[in-house]
Write a protein that holds these residues in place. Structure first.
Motif, PDB file in Angstrom:
ATOM      1  N   ILE A   5     -26.845  -9.872  32.171  1.00  0.00           N
ATOM      2  CA  ILE A   5     -25.411 -10.177  32.270  1.00  0.00           C
ATOM      3  C   ILE A   5     -24.922 -10.889  31.020  1.00  0.00           C
ATOM      4  O   ILE A   5     -23.889 -10.533  30.447  1.00  0.00           O
ATOM      5  CB  ILE A   5     -25.122 -11.026  33.534  1.00  0.00           C
ATOM      6  CG1 ILE A   5     -25.248 -10.160  34.784  1.00  0.00           C
ATOM      7  CG2 ILE A   5     -23.740 -11.671  33.462  1.00  0.00           C
ATOM      8  CD1 ILE A   5     -25.184 -10.926  36.079  1.00  0.00           C
ATOM      9  N   ARG A  62     -24.793  -8.496  28.102  1.00  0.00           N
ATOM     10  CA  ARG A  62     -23.712  -7.520  28.227  1.00  0.00           C
ATOM     11  C   ARG A  62     -22.324  -8.161  28.083  1.00  0.00           C
ATOM     12  O   ARG A  62     -21.451  -7.625  27.418  1.00  0.00           O
ATOM     13  CB  ARG A  62     -23.833  -6.810  29.578  1.00  0.00           C
ATOM     14  CG  ARG A  62     -22.794  -5.736  29.826  1.00  0.00           C
ATOM     15  CD  ARG A  62     -22.989  -5.006  31.157  1.00  0.00           C
ATOM     16  NE  ARG A  62     -22.922  -5.901  32.307  1.00  0.00           N
ATOM     17  CZ  ARG A  62     -23.965  -6.229  33.078  1.00  0.00           C
ATOM     18  NH1 ARG A  62     -25.164  -5.754  32.815  1.00  0.00           N
ATOM     19  NH2 ARG A  62     -23.811  -7.044  34.099  1.00  0.00           N
ATOM     20  N   GLN A  63     -22.119  -9.331  28.702  1.00  0.00           N
ATOM     21  CA  GLN A  63     -20.785  -9.925  28.782  1.00  0.00           C
ATOM     22  C   GLN A  63     -20.540 -11.020  27.750  1.00  0.00           C
ATOM     23  O   GLN A  63     -19.401 -11.394  27.505  1.00  0.00           O
ATOM     24  CB  GLN A  63     -20.564 -10.523  30.184  1.00  0.00           C
ATOM     25  CG  GLN A  63     -20.559  -9.475  31.254  1.00  0.00           C
ATOM     26  CD  GLN A  63     -20.489 -10.014  32.662  1.00  0.00           C
ATOM     27  OE1 GLN A  63     -20.839  -9.302  33.590  1.00  0.00           O
ATOM     28  NE2 GLN A  63     -20.052 -11.232  32.862  1.00  0.00           N
ATOM     29  N   TYR A  77     -18.054 -19.962  33.064  1.00  0.00           N
ATOM     30  CA  TYR A  77     -17.588 -18.714  32.481  1.00  0.00           C
ATOM     31  C   TYR A  77     -16.400 -19.010  31.571  1.00  0.00           C
ATOM     32  O   TYR A  77     -15.781 -20.060  31.663  1.00  0.00           O
ATOM     33  CB  TYR A  77     -17.219 -17.681  33.555  1.00  0.00           C
ATOM     34  CG  TYR A  77     -15.875 -17.882  34.192  1.00  0.00           C
ATOM     35  CD1 TYR A  77     -14.777 -17.135  33.773  1.00  0.00           C
ATOM     36  CD2 TYR A  77     -15.690 -18.796  35.208  1.00  0.00           C
ATOM     37  CE1 TYR A  77     -13.534 -17.308  34.353  1.00  0.00           C
ATOM     38  CE2 TYR A  77     -14.444 -18.978  35.800  1.00  0.00           C
ATOM     39  CZ  TYR A  77     -13.377 -18.235  35.359  1.00  0.00           C
ATOM     40  OH  TYR A  77     -12.144 -18.399  35.931  1.00  0.00           O
ATOM     41  N   ASP A 116     -12.678 -17.883  30.404  1.00  0.00           N
ATOM     42  CA  ASP A 116     -11.523 -17.070  30.759  1.00  0.00           C
ATOM     43  C   ASP A 116     -10.634 -16.794  29.543  1.00  0.00           C
ATOM     44  O   ASP A 116      -9.493 -16.388  29.680  1.00  0.00           O
ATOM     45  CB  ASP A 116     -10.724 -17.716  31.883  1.00  0.00           C
ATOM     46  CG  ASP A 116     -10.207 -19.105  31.523  1.00  0.00           C
ATOM     47  OD1 ASP A 116     -10.446 -19.560  30.391  1.00  0.00           O
ATOM     48  OD2 ASP A 116      -9.564 -19.722  32.377  1.00  0.00           O
ATOM     49  N   LEU A 146     -10.393 -12.025  31.526  1.00  0.00           N
ATOM     50  CA  LEU A 146     -11.222 -11.204  32.406  1.00  0.00           C
ATOM     51  C   LEU A 146     -11.525 -11.954  33.700  1.00  0.00           C
ATOM     52  O   LEU A 146     -11.572 -13.188  33.712  1.00  0.00           O
ATOM     53  CB  LEU A 146     -12.557 -10.876  31.717  1.00  0.00           C
ATOM     54  CG  LEU A 146     -12.472 -10.033  30.461  1.00  0.00           C
ATOM     55  CD1 LEU A 146     -13.825  -9.987  29.761  1.00  0.00           C
ATOM     56  CD2 LEU A 146     -12.011  -8.624  30.814  1.00  0.00           C
ATOM     57  N   ARG A 193     -16.382 -12.544  37.122  1.00  0.00           N
ATOM     58  CA  ARG A 193     -17.596 -11.718  37.198  1.00  0.00           C
ATOM     59  C   ARG A 193     -17.732 -10.743  36.027  1.00  0.00           C
ATOM     60  O   ARG A 193     -18.728 -10.041  35.927  1.00  0.00           O
ATOM     61  CB  ARG A 193     -17.649 -10.966  38.514  1.00  0.00           C
ATOM     62  CG  ARG A 193     -17.928 -11.874  39.691  1.00  0.00           C
ATOM     63  CD  ARG A 193     -17.902 -11.097  40.995  1.00  0.00           C
ATOM     64  NE  ARG A 193     -18.321 -11.934  42.072  1.00  0.00           N
ATOM     65  CZ  ARG A 193     -19.556 -11.952  42.569  1.00  0.00           C
ATOM     66  NH1 ARG A 193     -20.472 -11.165  42.064  1.00  0.00           N
ATOM     67  NH2 ARG A 193     -19.871 -12.751  43.547  1.00  0.00           N
ATOM     68  N   GLU A 194     -16.749 -10.689  35.140  1.00  0.00           N
ATOM     69  CA  GLU A 194     -16.806  -9.799  33.982  1.00  0.00           C
ATOM     70  C   GLU A 194     -16.743 -10.548  32.663  1.00  0.00           C
ATOM     71  O   GLU A 194     -16.932  -9.964  31.608  1.00  0.00           O
ATOM     72  CB  GLU A 194     -15.647  -8.795  34.047  1.00  0.00           C
ATOM     73  CG  GLU A 194     -15.695  -7.889  35.258  1.00  0.00           C
ATOM     74  CD  GLU A 194     -14.449  -7.025  35.382  1.00  0.00           C
ATOM     75  OE1 GLU A 194     -13.692  -6.900  34.393  1.00  0.00           O
ATOM     76  OE2 GLU A 194     -14.229  -6.472  36.470  1.00  0.00           O
ATOM     77  N   ALA A 195     -16.477 -11.826  32.702  1.00  0.00           N
ATOM     78  CA  ALA A 195     -16.276 -12.640  31.505  1.00  0.00           C
ATOM     79  C   ALA A 195     -17.610 -13.168  30.975  1.00  0.00           C
ATOM     80  O   ALA A 195     -18.625 -13.136  31.671  1.00  0.00           O
ATOM     81  CB  ALA A 195     -15.361 -13.812  31.854  1.00  0.00           C
TER      82      ALA A 195
END
Length: 125
Positions: A22, A25-26, A34, A36, A40, A43-45
């Motif tokens: 993860i 990838r992110q 995370y 922001d 995003l 769960r995608e950031a």
């Protein structure tokens, strides 16, 4: 026709490997579970180690801020963090954000991903 049930058991090592994927990838977030900055969803950031572990186990990255019972899937989150703390030689007496979270903040993305994978491989032996 019968349906066969398959039970999968996630281990801390498997969670650490998925968390590494993860972050790779992110991207890696610093100073929070995370980032922001890109608008995003969490769960995608980009995420830090703790946020990635939470996501793998089905939680929001900020789930660390909630008071949770140390059972069920949250137990796996804590067991994974404990495994990494032991592998990295961090202080178990500190809060997770002060030990594993701070460790993540002080390293670059490649180092974090590599160490997550190394920890998992050591446990898997």
């Amino acid at each position: 026709m019968t349906t066969q049930t398959i039970n999968l058991t996630l281990t801390p090592a498997a969670v650490a490997l998925a968390a590494a994927d993860i972050i790779e990838r992110q991207g890696k977030a610093d100073d929070d579970y995370y980032s922001d900055a890109f608008g995003l969803p969490p769960r995608e950031a980009p995420v830090d180690v703790l946020g990635a572990i939470a996501i793998v186990c089905g939680f929001d990255p900020h789930a660390w801020e909630d008071d949770r019972d140390a059972t069920g899937w949250w137990r796996l989150v804590l067991d994974t963090a404990d495994m990494l703390i032991d592998y990295l030689g961090l202080d178990r007496d500190w809060a997770y954000a002060d030990s594993l979270g701070a460790w993540s903040d002080e390293r670059d993305q490649d180092t974090v991903v590599r160490e997550l994978r190394n920890a998992a491989l050591e446990v898997l032996g």
